[in-house]
Write a protein that holds these residues in place. Structure first.
Motif, PDB file in Angstrom:
ATOM      1  N   SER A 105       6.599   2.924   6.539  1.00 24.99           N
ATOM      2  CA  SER A 105       6.003   3.772   5.519  1.00 24.99           C
ATOM      3  C   SER A 105       5.499   5.070   6.136  1.00 24.99           C
ATOM      4  N   ALA A 106       5.502   6.136   5.346  1.00 26.32           N
ATOM      5  CA  ALA A 106       5.090   7.452   5.846  1.00 26.32           C
ATOM      6  C   ALA A 106       3.636   7.471   6.283  1.00 26.32           C
ATOM      7  N   PHE A 107       2.783   6.700   5.636  1.00 25.34           N
ATOM      8  CA  PHE A 107       1.349   6.792   5.874  1.00 25.34           C
ATOM      9  C   PHE A 107       0.806   5.733   6.831  1.00 25.34           C
ATOM     10  N   VAL A 108       1.657   4.939   7.470  1.00 22.13           N
ATOM     11  CA  VAL A 108       1.150   3.880   8.340  1.00 22.13           C
ATOM     12  C   VAL A 108       0.417   4.519   9.522  1.00 22.13           C
ATOM     13  N   PRO A 109      -0.851   4.130   9.784  1.00 22.90           N
ATOM     14  CA  PRO A 109      -1.601   4.744  10.884  1.00 22.90           C
ATOM     15  C   PRO A 109      -1.242   4.148  12.237  1.00 22.90           C
TER      16      PRO A 109
END
Length: 499
Positions: free
Chosen positions: A133-137
């Motif tokens: 996912s784009a927002f995975v930290p």
């Protein structure tokens, strides 16, 4: 005389069908697996005879050695038994029954129950989510890692590896890597150390586990930042420690807010250079107060130097460990963010009294390894590739953060608050309510976007609502698309709720 065998016809027919089905297994393996399944499922009853190996080989069109290989293995494992002069029979293979014991009641086919501690560990681990996912930290730009140069170094050191590297090791890591790390940490992070104080581990998580198990007993307290890092939380839970949440404000961990009755800590976990997940930097007065508190209480400070290399407005902040002489600090570092997570290499910088105990315990509990990768990493550092890679990634992440801010600009113009983002690989978006956080996470899941709720990083209520938005491992297109979706959805929900 051989007993009559009513099962013989269906065995041959069933085996013929199974062996005709394409498979990557050998004929012996497939024959073995089929017979064992039928024995375990009760289709071949204890005491029933099997066709002779000659008959099975003839009727199945197999070599006799193929059949004997399967039968001999099943006999060795106790599923079959050979009776001289009579043949091969299904054995009484079930568990022995203890005299006078009650029969074991059958249970529904459910997952085995976990301990309460095990369930809490899984609850923390649920933060990991989908890595694509784009927002995975916490995920670095894997597509920008210099893989060809790294592979060349690995091949070179594999060819040069001494024979003893293939044996069990207990030296604390390859000396060349410990020396390279020592020089790097003294120069870039103001860490006070010698090479022999560095213990190379298989990642930061292993370091946390060693610290928790060697320096604290079950039930002793560990002070931990609130909100805080779930990986460390899971390690402390697995060691049976009592986790005491300590609030974090704009100056970092605020131990002065704790009541006087709070449990005396054996360990204090902190991310002072770039607090995870809030992103704040611990002030100098808080750092000094923390060291004094640890010294007064006889506690060890665990300094997790989380992604401290990636600062965008200033040079990296000096370590807490190097602030004063003989500070009770164990410095923990990892290469999962600056290199790649699959490398599984980290390190501890230990005070002198802990060096030998930790080295021995690590060799006993985990076994040292990856000496080829350690040697390659030492060369990667000494030849300057590491510093150049960090510099390039720092600029790339600065640009990707700017791209995320641009994508979220409409929401920010309408009141969405983002963290300062002066360092690190993620931003925090503040939200007005837990309900809004839950609605955004739910809608994101339906849209194929992973959002990490800030509330999940808290150990106790009330948790602050928000979103932890990673950007380092996402492309510009992914950032633009996911950011636009989040901005539009936030604006819609905020307008609906009158926020």
């Amino acid at each position: 005389m051989r007993q009559p065998n009513a099962h013989r016809p269906w065995i041959v027919e069933a085996l013929t069908m199974r062996l005709a089905t394409p498979s990557s297994l050998t004929l012996t393996q497939r024959l073995y697996q089929s017979l064992r399944d039928w024995v375990q499922q009760g289709q071949l009853k204890p005491g029933s005879a099997l066709p002779s190996s000659r008959q099975l080989a003839r009727e199945l069109g197999l070599g006799r050695n193929t059949v004997l290989g399967a039968v001999d293995r099943l006999t060795a494992e106790g599923f079959l038994e050979s009776r001289p002069g009579a043949g091969v029979f299904v054995a009484e293979w079930g568990a022995e029954v203890v005299a006078g014991a009650s029969p074991v009641p059958k249970r529904a086919a459910v997952s085995p129950p976990l301990s309460a501690r095990g369930q809490r560990i899984l609850d923390v681990s649920s933060l990991l989510g989908d890595r694509h996912s784009a927002f995975v930290p916490g995920v670095p730009a894997l597509d920008r890692f210099p893989r060809e140069r790294w592979q060349r170094l690995l091949r070179r050191h594999q060819q040069q590896a001494p024979l003893e590297w293939h044996d069990y090791q207990h030296r604390g890591g390859v000396p060349a890597l410990r020396e390279a790390l020592c020089d790097y940490l003294r120069l870039s992070r103001s860490v006070r150390c010698r090479p022999d104080q560095i213990l190379v581990t298989q990642g930061a998580q292993q370091g946390f586990e060693l610290i928790a198990r060697l320096l604290a007993d079950t039930g002793e307290a560990v002070w931990m930042e609130e909100p805080g890092y779930g990986g460390a939380h899971a390690c402390f839970l697995s060691a049976g420690l009592d986790i005491v949440p300590v609030p974090v404000d704009d100056e970092g961990m605020a131990i002065a807010t704790l009541p006087s009755s709070v449990a005396t800590p054996r360990l204090i976990y902190v991310t002072p250079s770039h607090q995870y997940p809030s992103g704040v930097t611990m002030s100098l007065k808080r750092r000094t107060a923390l060291i004094e508190a640890a010294q007064r209480r006889g506690a060890w400070i665990i300094e997790d130097d989380y992604d401290s290399e990636f600062r965008y407005a200033s040079a990296p902040i000096a370590s807490l460990q190097g602030l004063v002489d003989d500070a009770p600090v164990i410095y923990v570092g990892t290469f999962s963010k600056v290199m790649y997570p699959g490398l599984r290499l980290g390190y501890l910088v230990l005070p002198d009294p802990l060096v030998e105990p930790f080295k021995r315990a690590n060799a006993r509990l985990h076994r040292e390894g990856q000496y080829v990768a350690q040697a390659a990493l030492a060369t990667f550092i000494t030849e300057g590739h590491f510093a150049r890679h960090v510099s390039r990634m720092r600029e790339l992440y600065r640009l990707r953060q700017a791209a995320l801010r641009h994508a979220l600009a409409p929401a920010v113009a309408n009141g969405l608050v983002l963290s300062a983002g002066t360092a690190g690989m993620h931003l925090v978006a503040e939200l007005e309510s837990p309900a809004l956080e839950a609605e955004l996470v739910s809608r994101a899941e339906q849209a194929g976007v992973l959002l990490s709720p800030l509330s999940r990083y808290f150990l106790r209520a009330p948790a602050r609502p928000g979103l932890v938005l990673g950007y380092a491992g996402a492309t510009d297109i992914e950032i633009a698309e996911a950011g636009r979706w989040l901005s539009d959805t936030w604006c819609t929900l905020s307008h609906r709720d009158g926020a």
